[in-house]
Write a protein that holds these residues in place. Structure first.
Motif, PDB file in Angstrom:
ATOM      1  N   PHE A 113      32.159 -11.350 -25.612  1.00 16.89           N
ATOM      2  CA  PHE A 113      32.731 -10.217 -26.346  1.00 16.89           C
ATOM      3  C   PHE A 113      32.256  -8.890 -25.764  1.00 16.89           C
ATOM      4  O   PHE A 113      33.012  -7.916 -25.708  1.00 16.89           O
ATOM      5  CB  PHE A 113      32.393 -10.321 -27.829  1.00 16.89           C
ATOM      6  CG  PHE A 113      33.224 -11.342 -28.561  1.00 16.89           C
ATOM      7  CD1 PHE A 113      34.610 -11.288 -28.536  1.00 16.89           C
ATOM      8  CD2 PHE A 113      32.623 -12.360 -29.294  1.00 16.89           C
ATOM      9  CE1 PHE A 113      35.389 -12.229 -29.206  1.00 16.89           C
ATOM     10  CE2 PHE A 113      33.385 -13.304 -29.969  1.00 16.89           C
ATOM     11  CZ  PHE A 113      34.774 -13.240 -29.927  1.00 16.89           C
ATOM     12  N   LEU A 164      34.596  -5.775 -23.786  1.00 17.56           N
ATOM     13  CA  LEU A 164      34.473  -4.331 -23.963  1.00 17.56           C
ATOM     14  C   LEU A 164      34.274  -3.629 -22.629  1.00 17.56           C
ATOM     15  O   LEU A 164      34.855  -2.569 -22.369  1.00 17.56           O
ATOM     16  CB  LEU A 164      33.301  -4.023 -24.896  1.00 17.56           C
ATOM     17  CG  LEU A 164      33.438  -4.462 -26.352  1.00 17.56           C
ATOM     18  CD1 LEU A 164      32.103  -4.352 -27.077  1.00 17.56           C
ATOM     19  CD2 LEU A 164      34.495  -3.641 -27.071  1.00 17.56           C
ATOM     20  N   THR A 218      38.414  -1.565 -28.412  1.00 19.20           N
ATOM     21  CA  THR A 218      37.716  -2.689 -29.030  1.00 19.20           C
ATOM     22  C   THR A 218      38.710  -3.748 -29.501  1.00 19.20           C
ATOM     23  O   THR A 218      39.892  -3.472 -29.707  1.00 19.20           O
ATOM     24  CB  THR A 218      36.866  -2.211 -30.218  1.00 19.20           C
ATOM     25  OG1 THR A 218      37.659  -1.354 -31.062  1.00 19.20           O
ATOM     26  CG2 THR A 218      35.644  -1.440 -29.754  1.00 19.20           C
ATOM     27  N   HIS A 219      38.210  -4.952 -29.706  1.00 15.95           N
ATOM     28  CA  HIS A 219      39.048  -6.086 -30.100  1.00 15.95           C
ATOM     29  C   HIS A 219      39.342  -6.061 -31.592  1.00 15.95           C
ATOM     30  O   HIS A 219      40.459  -6.309 -32.038  1.00 15.95           O
ATOM     31  CB  HIS A 219      38.347  -7.394 -29.723  1.00 15.95           C
ATOM     32  CG  HIS A 219      39.169  -8.615 -29.970  1.00 15.95           C
ATOM     33  ND1 HIS A 219      39.282  -9.203 -31.219  1.00 15.95           N
ATOM     34  CD2 HIS A 219      39.929  -9.370 -29.145  1.00 15.95           C
ATOM     35  CE1 HIS A 219      40.070 -10.264 -31.136  1.00 15.95           C
ATOM     36  NE2 HIS A 219      40.474 -10.384 -29.885  1.00 15.95           N
ATOM     37  N   ASN A 220      38.323  -5.802 -32.404  1.00 11.25           N
ATOM     38  CA  ASN A 220      38.431  -5.625 -33.855  1.00 11.25           C
ATOM     39  C   ASN A 220      38.658  -6.901 -34.657  1.00 11.25           C
ATOM     40  O   ASN A 220      38.877  -6.831 -35.867  1.00 11.25           O
ATOM     41  CB  ASN A 220      39.529  -4.597 -34.197  1.00 11.25           C
ATOM     42  CG  ASN A 220      39.191  -3.217 -33.689  1.00 11.25           C
ATOM     43  OD1 ASN A 220      38.190  -2.630 -34.097  1.00 11.25           O
ATOM     44  ND2 ASN A 220      39.990  -2.696 -32.776  1.00 11.25           N
ATOM     45  N   ASP A 221      38.591  -8.062 -34.010  1.00  9.76           N
ATOM     46  CA  ASP A 221      38.709  -9.330 -34.752  1.00  9.76           C
ATOM     47  C   ASP A 221      37.972 -10.418 -33.970  1.00  9.76           C
ATOM     48  O   ASP A 221      38.568 -11.413 -33.549  1.00  9.76           O
ATOM     49  CB  ASP A 221      40.177  -9.703 -34.957  1.00  9.76           C
ATOM     50  CG  ASP A 221      40.340 -10.855 -35.947  1.00  9.76           C
ATOM     51  OD1 ASP A 221      39.384 -11.151 -36.690  1.00  9.76           O
ATOM     52  OD2 ASP A 221      41.419 -11.464 -35.961  1.00  9.76           O
ATOM     53  N   THR A 222      36.667 -10.226 -33.798  1.00  9.90           N
ATOM     54  CA  THR A 222      35.873 -11.040 -32.879  1.00  9.90           C
ATOM     55  C   THR A 222      35.317 -12.305 -33.537  1.00  9.90           C
ATOM     56  O   THR A 222      34.135 -12.616 -33.432  1.00  9.90           O
ATOM     57  CB  THR A 222      34.729 -10.204 -32.295  1.00  9.90           C
ATOM     58  OG1 THR A 222      34.050  -9.528 -33.371  1.00  9.90           O
ATOM     59  CG2 THR A 222      35.237  -9.189 -31.299  1.00  9.90           C
ATOM     60  N   TYR A 279      31.924  -2.520 -34.660  1.00 18.93           N
ATOM     61  CA  TYR A 279      32.872  -3.366 -35.386  1.00 18.93           C
ATOM     62  C   TYR A 279      32.967  -4.748 -34.732  1.00 18.93           C
ATOM     63  O   TYR A 279      32.970  -5.780 -35.421  1.00 18.93           O
ATOM     64  CB  TYR A 279      34.258  -2.723 -35.415  1.00 18.93           C
ATOM     65  CG  TYR A 279      34.329  -1.387 -36.120  1.00 18.93           C
ATOM     66  CD1 TYR A 279      33.478  -1.083 -37.180  1.00 18.93           C
ATOM     67  CD2 TYR A 279      35.258  -0.430 -35.732  1.00 18.93           C
ATOM     68  CE1 TYR A 279      33.560   0.139 -37.834  1.00 18.93           C
ATOM     69  CE2 TYR A 279      35.348   0.798 -36.377  1.00 18.93           C
ATOM     70  CZ  TYR A 279      34.493   1.078 -37.419  1.00 18.93           C
ATOM     71  OH  TYR A 279      34.584   2.290 -38.060  1.00 18.93           O
ATOM     72  N   ASP A 280      33.066  -4.762 -33.396  1.00 19.46           N
ATOM     73  CA  ASP A 280      33.175  -6.046 -32.697  1.00 19.46           C
ATOM     74  C   ASP A 280      31.893  -6.858 -32.827  1.00 19.46           C
ATOM     75  O   ASP A 280      31.929  -8.063 -33.075  1.00 19.46           O
ATOM     76  CB  ASP A 280      33.501  -5.812 -31.224  1.00 19.46           C
ATOM     77  CG  ASP A 280      34.984  -5.529 -30.990  1.00 19.46           C
ATOM     78  OD1 ASP A 280      35.733  -5.416 -31.988  1.00 19.46           O
ATOM     79  OD2 ASP A 280      35.393  -5.419 -29.823  1.00 19.46           O
ATOM     80  N   TYR A 281      30.767  -6.199 -32.660  1.00 22.34           N
ATOM     81  CA  TYR A 281      29.477  -6.898 -32.780  1.00 22.34           C
ATOM     82  C   TYR A 281      29.281  -7.435 -34.198  1.00 22.34           C
ATOM     83  O   TYR A 281      28.940  -8.614 -34.394  1.00 22.34           O
ATOM     84  CB  TYR A 281      28.350  -5.929 -32.415  1.00 22.34           C
ATOM     85  CG  TYR A 281      26.957  -6.459 -32.686  1.00 22.34           C
ATOM     86  CD1 TYR A 281      26.297  -7.238 -31.749  1.00 22.34           C
ATOM     87  CD2 TYR A 281      26.302  -6.162 -33.882  1.00 22.34           C
ATOM     88  CE1 TYR A 281      25.012  -7.717 -31.998  1.00 22.34           C
ATOM     89  CE2 TYR A 281      25.031  -6.641 -34.133  1.00 22.34           C
ATOM     90  CZ  TYR A 281      24.394  -7.418 -33.196  1.00 22.34           C
ATOM     91  OH  TYR A 281      23.132  -7.896 -33.447  1.00 22.34           O
ATOM     92  N   ASP A 319      31.448  -8.047 -36.651  1.00 21.04           N
ATOM     93  CA  ASP A 319      32.390  -9.073 -37.096  1.00 21.04           C
ATOM     94  C   ASP A 319      32.092 -10.404 -36.425  1.00 21.04           C
ATOM     95  O   ASP A 319      32.244 -11.471 -37.032  1.00 21.04           O
ATOM     96  CB  ASP A 319      33.820  -8.629 -36.801  1.00 21.04           C
ATOM     97  CG  ASP A 319      34.851  -9.423 -37.596  1.00 21.04           C
ATOM     98  OD1 ASP A 319      34.481  -9.999 -38.640  1.00 21.04           O
ATOM     99  OD2 ASP A 319      36.013  -9.453 -37.191  1.00 21.04           O
TER     100      ASP A 319
END
Length: 363
Positions: A132, A136, A210-214, A244-246, A248
């Motif tokens: 992840f 980024l 960012t991915h936002n749904d990791t 947020y990515d970290y 989640d």
């Protein structure tokens, strides 16, 4: 000819279609695997209730995956396996709209891979953290101004809290009286909602792609090496915070139980998973993470876990109109697992802060 077969025939597939079978455990979109005489493909019905602008959505995904292919090729990777590949329709579009005005999309199917709902060991946890973080990094020089906001205010926790308050006020499903403990739990933590947003507004935390749904199950692991090779579900790739990515990711990988575990005695925050994921993540982002982001890593896990729990509870109060539910009170069960994790995280925060600062000093 059934609906899926009719739709599949619109895409630029190699060979003749042999079978179409439903797959996946996602909350939002319906997914099928299409096998032809020459290849395999993923066919997906886009949930336009959630993603109200599917044209913009597919522009995001196509542009980001084409960008990732260049990065992957530059480092000698396999572009067919290490990122999604959009399959266009026979009239060269990124999606197909059927007679019911439903939007469909397709990707090359990535074979010989495994997904995990929960990490099977600490190596998987560490590798997922690195994957992840690497995602980024690869998108660090992508032009954010070209990205559409596919879900407005997706991680705006202050807005999410207002939505929750409105769901309590409206009580459309008549469920408020049965969840007073859960409602009070969120009101007691209302002040947490603005912490990351305020740091973004002040410029202390930069916006990134960012991915936002990791979630862990958005990673494909190669069957031979058991290493993560591809990140799925790019619907929510938007400008956001690294936090947020970290946060989640550890909401899932840091939990001892699945997201909808009914027995809360089985739901715990696993500190070893936190440590190993953080080691992998920081190894990937060590050259770009700043001091404020580093200091807020542990808090972000609590915040995002609370936010997702709040979204589950809000959807439960709104009569389950967003997340797919598969059993009675499914969204309430999901909310309760998140809130149990938040309580445990709060007890661990001082130690987690100490661990992250030590790791940061070693970067």
């Amino acid at each position: 000819m059934n609906r899926e077969t009719s739709v599949a025939a619109r895409f630029r597939y190699e060979g003749d279609i042999i079978s179409i079978k439903p797959i996946g455990a996602g909350h939002i979109n319906k997914t099928y695997v299409v096998e032809t005489t020459r290849d395999k493909y993923t066919l997906q019905l886009i949930n336009t209730t959630v993603f109200t602008n599917p044209v913009a959505l597919m522009e995001n995904i196509y542009n980001v995956t084409e960008f990732l292919k260049k990065k992957i090729a530059e480092r000698g990777g396999d572009i067919r396996r290490e990122t999604l590949s959009v399959v266009k329709t026979k009239d060269n579009k990124l999606f197909y709209v059927d007679s019911d005005n439903c939007y469909w999309r397709s990707y090359l199917y990535i074979d010989d891979v495994t997904t995990y709902q929960q990490p099977k060991n600490l190596q998987v946890v560490r590798d997922s953290g690195y994957a992840f973080g690497d995602f980024l990094n690869m998108l660090s020089d992508y032009d954010m101004s070209t990205l559409h906001e596919t879900i407005k205010d997706f991680h705006n926790t202050v807005k999410r809290f207002r939505d929750f308050e409105m769901s309590v006020k409206r009580d459309v499903a008549g469920r408020v009286s049965s969840v007073s403990d859960e409602i009070n739990f969120l009101y007691q933590r209302k002040a947490d909602c603005g912490v990351i947003l305020e740091n973004i507004k002040s410029g202390k935390i930069p916006l990134r792609v960012t991915h936002n749904d990791t979630k862990l199950n958005n990673l494909l692991f190669d069957n031979e090496t058991d290493k993560p090779i591809c990140i799925l579900d790019l619907d929510t790739v938007m400008p956001g915070s690294i936090l947020y990515d970290y946060g989640d990711a550890l909401r899932i990988s840091g939990s001892s139980a699945e997201e909808d575990e009914e027995n809360l005695d089985k739901v715990h925050f696993v500190t070893d998973n936190f440590i190993y994921f953080t080691k992998g993540f920081l190894a990937a982002v060590k050259n770009s993470i700043n001091a404020v982001e580093l200091s807020l890593l542990p808090f972000s896990i609590k915040l995002i876990t609370m936010e997702i729990g709040m979204r589950f509870l809000t959807d439960y109060l709104n009569n389950d109109i967003y997340f797919a539910v598969h059993k009675e009170n499914h969204n309430l069960i999901r909310a309760r697992t998140q809130f149990k994790l938040v309580k445990e995280m709060e007890g661990y925060l001082p130690k987690m802060n100490e661990i992250v600062q030590k790791m940061g000093s070693e970067l």
